[in-house]
Design a protein around this motif. Sequence first.
Motif, PDB file in Angstrom:
ATOM      1  N   LEU A   1       0.807  -1.212   0.000  1.00  0.00           N
ATOM      2  CA  LEU A   1       0.000   0.000   0.000  1.00  0.00           C
ATOM      3  C   LEU A   1       0.843   1.267   0.000  1.00  0.00           C
ATOM      4  CD1 LEU A   1      -2.645  -1.068   2.657  1.00  0.00           C
ATOM      5  CD2 LEU A   1      -2.755  -1.339   0.178  1.00  0.00           C
ATOM      6  N   LEU A   2       2.122   1.133   0.399  1.00  0.00           N
ATOM      7  CA  LEU A   2       3.016   2.279   0.423  1.00  0.00           C
ATOM      8  C   LEU A   2       4.250   1.978  -0.409  1.00  0.00           C
ATOM      9  CD1 LEU A   2       3.027   3.306   4.205  1.00  0.00           C
ATOM     10  CD2 LEU A   2       1.699   4.316   2.365  1.00  0.00           C
ATOM     11  N   SER A   3       4.764   3.009  -1.047  1.00  0.00           N
ATOM     12  CA  SER A   3       6.030   2.889  -1.750  1.00  0.00           C
ATOM     13  C   SER A   3       7.160   2.877  -0.731  1.00  0.00           C
ATOM     14  CB  SER A   3       6.210   4.078  -2.697  1.00  0.00           C
ATOM     15  OG  SER A   3       6.446   5.248  -1.943  1.00  0.00           O
ATOM     16  N   PRO A   4       8.392   2.494  -1.140  1.00  0.00           N
ATOM     17  CA  PRO A   4       9.518   2.544  -0.200  1.00  0.00           C
ATOM     18  C   PRO A   4       9.742   3.928   0.390  1.00  0.00           C
ATOM     19  CG  PRO A   4      10.096   1.246  -2.135  1.00  0.00           C
ATOM     20  CD  PRO A   4       8.774   1.893  -2.436  1.00  0.00           C
ATOM     21  N   GLU A   5       9.313   4.960  -0.308  1.00  0.00           N
ATOM     22  CA  GLU A   5       9.482   6.330   0.194  1.00  0.00           C
ATOM     23  C   GLU A   5       8.363   6.720   1.157  1.00  0.00           C
ATOM     24  OE1 GLU A   5       9.399   5.576  -3.141  1.00  0.00           O
ATOM     25  OE2 GLU A   5      11.595   5.387  -3.229  1.00  0.00           O
ATOM     26  N   GLY A   6       7.417   5.801   1.396  1.00  0.00           N
ATOM     27  CA  GLY A   6       6.341   6.092   2.320  1.00  0.00           C
ATOM     28  C   GLY A   6       5.154   6.780   1.688  1.00  0.00           C
ATOM     29  N   GLU A   7       5.119   6.880   0.365  1.00  0.00           N
ATOM     30  CA  GLU A   7       3.996   7.492  -0.324  1.00  0.00           C
ATOM     31  C   GLU A   7       2.978   6.419  -0.706  1.00  0.00           C
ATOM     32  OE1 GLU A   7       5.762   9.408  -3.641  1.00  0.00           O
ATOM     33  OE2 GLU A   7       6.688  10.999  -2.459  1.00  0.00           O
ATOM     34  N   VAL A   8       1.725   6.854  -0.912  1.00  0.00           N
ATOM     35  CA  VAL A   8       0.706   5.912  -1.347  1.00  0.00           C
ATOM     36  C   VAL A   8       1.093   5.374  -2.711  1.00  0.00           C
ATOM     37  CG1 VAL A   8      -1.708   5.632  -1.981  1.00  0.00           C
ATOM     38  CG2 VAL A   8      -1.100   7.058  -0.031  1.00  0.00           C
ATOM     39  N   ALA A   9       1.159   4.051  -2.818  1.00  0.00           N
ATOM     40  CA  ALA A   9       1.602   3.424  -4.059  1.00  0.00           C
ATOM     41  C   ALA A   9       0.407   3.232  -4.984  1.00  0.00           C
ATOM     42  CB  ALA A   9       2.248   2.078  -3.762  1.00  0.00           C
ATOM     43  N   PRO A  10       0.449   3.766  -6.220  1.00  0.00           N
ATOM     44  CA  PRO A  10      -0.646   3.513  -7.156  1.00  0.00           C
ATOM     45  C   PRO A  10      -0.695   2.034  -7.500  1.00  0.00           C
ATOM     46  CG  PRO A  10       1.210   4.531  -8.292  1.00  0.00           C
ATOM     47  CD  PRO A  10       1.538   4.544  -6.830  1.00  0.00           C
ATOM     48  N   THR A  11      -1.899   1.487  -7.589  1.00  0.00           N
ATOM     49  CA  THR A  11      -2.029   0.076  -7.930  1.00  0.00           C
ATOM     50  C   THR A  11      -1.767  -0.130  -9.413  1.00  0.00           C
ATOM     51  OG1 THR A  11      -4.380   0.181  -8.485  1.00  0.00           O
ATOM     52  CG2 THR A  11      -3.797  -0.135  -6.146  1.00  0.00           C
ATOM     53  N   ILE A  12      -1.453  -1.362  -9.774  1.00  0.00           N
ATOM     54  CA  ILE A  12      -1.266  -1.693 -11.179  1.00  0.00           C
ATOM     55  C   ILE A  12      -2.558  -1.487 -11.951  1.00  0.00           C
ATOM     56  CG2 ILE A  12      -1.806  -4.133 -10.862  1.00  0.00           C
ATOM     57  CD1 ILE A  12       0.916  -2.717 -13.219  1.00  0.00           C
ATOM     58  N   PHE A  13      -3.705  -1.625 -11.269  1.00  0.00           N
ATOM     59  CA  PHE A  13      -4.996  -1.426 -11.927  1.00  0.00           C
ATOM     60  C   PHE A  13      -5.164   0.036 -12.343  1.00  0.00           C
ATOM     61  CE2 PHE A  13      -5.271  -4.737  -8.719  1.00  0.00           C
ATOM     62  CZ  PHE A  13      -5.665  -5.827  -9.493  1.00  0.00           C
ATOM     63  N   ALA A  14      -4.808   0.949 -11.442  1.00  0.00           N
ATOM     64  CA  ALA A  14      -4.883   2.366 -11.780  1.00  0.00           C
ATOM     65  C   ALA A  14      -3.906   2.700 -12.901  1.00  0.00           C
ATOM     66  CB  ALA A  14      -4.592   3.212 -10.549  1.00  0.00           C
ATOM     67  N   GLU A  15      -2.716   2.143 -12.825  1.00  0.00           N
ATOM     68  CA  GLU A  15      -1.708   2.401 -13.850  1.00  0.00           C
ATOM     69  C   GLU A  15      -2.164   1.906 -15.218  1.00  0.00           C
ATOM     70  OE1 GLU A  15       2.871   1.082 -14.992  1.00  0.00           O
ATOM     71  OE2 GLU A  15       2.090   0.655 -12.992  1.00  0.00           O
ATOM     72  N   MET A  16      -2.709   0.712 -15.272  1.00  0.00           N
ATOM     73  CA  MET A  16      -3.135   0.138 -16.555  1.00  0.00           C
ATOM     74  C   MET A  16      -4.387   0.827 -17.100  1.00  0.00           C
ATOM     75  SD  MET A  16      -0.922  -2.126 -17.536  1.00  0.00           S
ATOM     76  CE  MET A  16       0.197  -0.841 -17.003  1.00  0.00           C
ATOM     77  N   SER A  17      -5.304   1.223 -16.210  1.00  0.00           N
ATOM     78  CA  SER A  17      -6.479   1.957 -16.681  1.00  0.00           C
ATOM     79  C   SER A  17      -6.077   3.315 -17.250  1.00  0.00           C
ATOM     80  CB  SER A  17      -7.490   2.129 -15.538  1.00  0.00           C
ATOM     81  OG  SER A  17      -8.052   0.894 -15.183  1.00  0.00           O
ATOM     82  N   ALA A  18      -5.097   3.954 -16.618  1.00  0.00           N
ATOM     83  CA  ALA A  18      -4.593   5.215 -17.160  1.00  0.00           C
ATOM     84  C   ALA A  18      -3.945   4.991 -18.521  1.00  0.00           C
ATOM     85  CB  ALA A  18      -3.590   5.829 -16.190  1.00  0.00           C
ATOM     86  N   ALA A  19      -3.243   3.870 -18.684  1.00  0.00           N
ATOM     87  CA  ALA A  19      -2.633   3.560 -19.978  1.00  0.00           C
ATOM     88  C   ALA A  19      -3.695   3.347 -21.042  1.00  0.00           C
ATOM     89  CB  ALA A  19      -1.748   2.322 -19.856  1.00  0.00           C
ATOM     90  N   ALA A  20      -4.803   2.705 -20.665  1.00  0.00           N
ATOM     91  CA  ALA A  20      -5.896   2.500 -21.620  1.00  0.00           C
ATOM     92  C   ALA A  20      -6.478   3.832 -22.066  1.00  0.00           C
ATOM     93  CB  ALA A  20      -6.978   1.621 -20.998  1.00  0.00           C
ATOM     94  N   ALA A  21      -6.682   4.745 -21.105  1.00  0.00           N
ATOM     95  CA  ALA A  21      -7.229   6.059 -21.447  1.00  0.00           C
ATOM     96  C   ALA A  21      -6.260   6.854 -22.309  1.00  0.00           C
ATOM     97  CB  ALA A  21      -7.559   6.821 -20.165  1.00  0.00           C
ATOM     98  N   ARG A  22      -4.979   6.728 -22.019  1.00  0.00           N
ATOM     99  CA  ARG A  22      -3.962   7.504 -22.746  1.00  0.00           C
ATOM    100  C   ARG A  22      -3.792   7.016 -24.183  1.00  0.00           C
ATOM    101  NH1 ARG A  22      -0.175   6.157 -19.798  1.00  0.00           N
ATOM    102  NH2 ARG A  22       0.979   4.741 -21.159  1.00  0.00           N
ATOM    103  N   THR A  23      -3.884   5.710 -24.383  1.00  0.00           N
ATOM    104  CA  THR A  23      -3.562   5.125 -25.684  1.00  0.00           C
ATOM    105  C   THR A  23      -4.781   4.720 -26.506  1.00  0.00           C
ATOM    106  OG1 THR A  23      -3.429   2.878 -24.781  1.00  0.00           O
ATOM    107  CG2 THR A  23      -1.413   4.208 -24.733  1.00  0.00           C
ATOM    108  N   GLY A  24      -5.966   4.737 -25.878  1.00  0.00           N
ATOM    109  CA  GLY A  24      -7.142   4.236 -26.576  1.00  0.00           C
ATOM    110  C   GLY A  24      -7.198   2.723 -26.633  1.00  0.00           C
TER     111      GLY A  24
END
Length: 399
Positions: A17-40
Amino acid sequence: MDVIPGAWRRTAAGAGLLSPEGEVAPTIFAEMSAAAARTGAINLGQGFPDEDGPLEVLEAAREAIAQGANQYPPGRGIPALRDAISEHQRRFYGLDVDPEREVLVTAGATEALSATLLALIDGPDDEVVVFEPYYDSYAAAVALAGARLRTVPLRRPGFQPDLDELAAAVTDRTRIILVNDPHNPTGAVFGPEVLSEVVRLAHLHDAVIVTDEVYEHLSFHAPHTPIATLPGAAERTLTISSAGKTFSTTGWKIGWVHGPAALITAVLTVKQFLTYVNGSPFQPAIAVGLRLPDPYFADAAAALLRKQELLGEALTDAGFVVHAPQGGYFTVADAAPLGGADAAAFCRELPERAGVVAIPLTAFVAAEHRAEYAGLVRFAACKRVEVLEEAARRLAGLR
């Protein structure tokens, strides 16, 4: 100022849930959904349908709103829905469930699971045994409850557990054995020997069985068998399910849990301080859905199986090695023949390379075990046929 307490920081980091730096880590689901929106790209990553559910259910929600069902419902859920859940369990599985004392309506299966773990975990010495790969919220919920996650790997072919490994994982420290059947993300349906061994181990070590059965009506080749129907299981089993997958209403977040009255009371004690209540006009609508005639449920499974077969053929033609699912929304395929030995890297390239989004199976695996699943990719089949056909056309370009 460190606003995140150290104990939570450690458990959150362990759950991803957290990155090594202590920040909220984006899930792979959010990352891939953003890729879908970006690329069509066509998004076959997240498991939500792109078609509405049965008209009778949708109309019942509209009618409930029109009739004023817009305020807090009862804490356990409206009587009509609790009655419908009880009737459903008797109709399909022969289970006798008291709707007054043994049923609790929740904000989806995810809240039912979280409230259950928070209610039943006593402290950091408690362990929760799950099959791995596992639905990603399990690790987070176990971390929130302050327990330790113990995993049992699912082995190919068929993604079934080794019974000796299962027996070794369950000990006197095990508070909960968590079973997801039909299984997300692998599409496995567990055989009777697996379910029987879970019950045996739960009795041997005085553990509670918690089942996640949200895909219960999407088992393709045999009727679903709730573990609570096995001899000696009902007395120590909390059964969780929801309406989202069965009726294509994932955004309504209507779930439920049923089991022994004392355990349900414990879960309610926690649930009342989470969402309190939810979905007032959707509860009577799901009651209507649970009372739909048998052909609805059979047709829903058959329609999804056809989509799974279409997707499986497309993946095979594109060069993947496909593991045909036995139930649920998802198909797992090995991308190694296409240069995808690192599935995470493969999935990050796939939107540009083929115009399709998928999820690496390593997203559902603890970091120390990811090498065993490194080339596996999960695709969602719960989309319109024309969407899957277009995805097949795009994936053909990988050959």
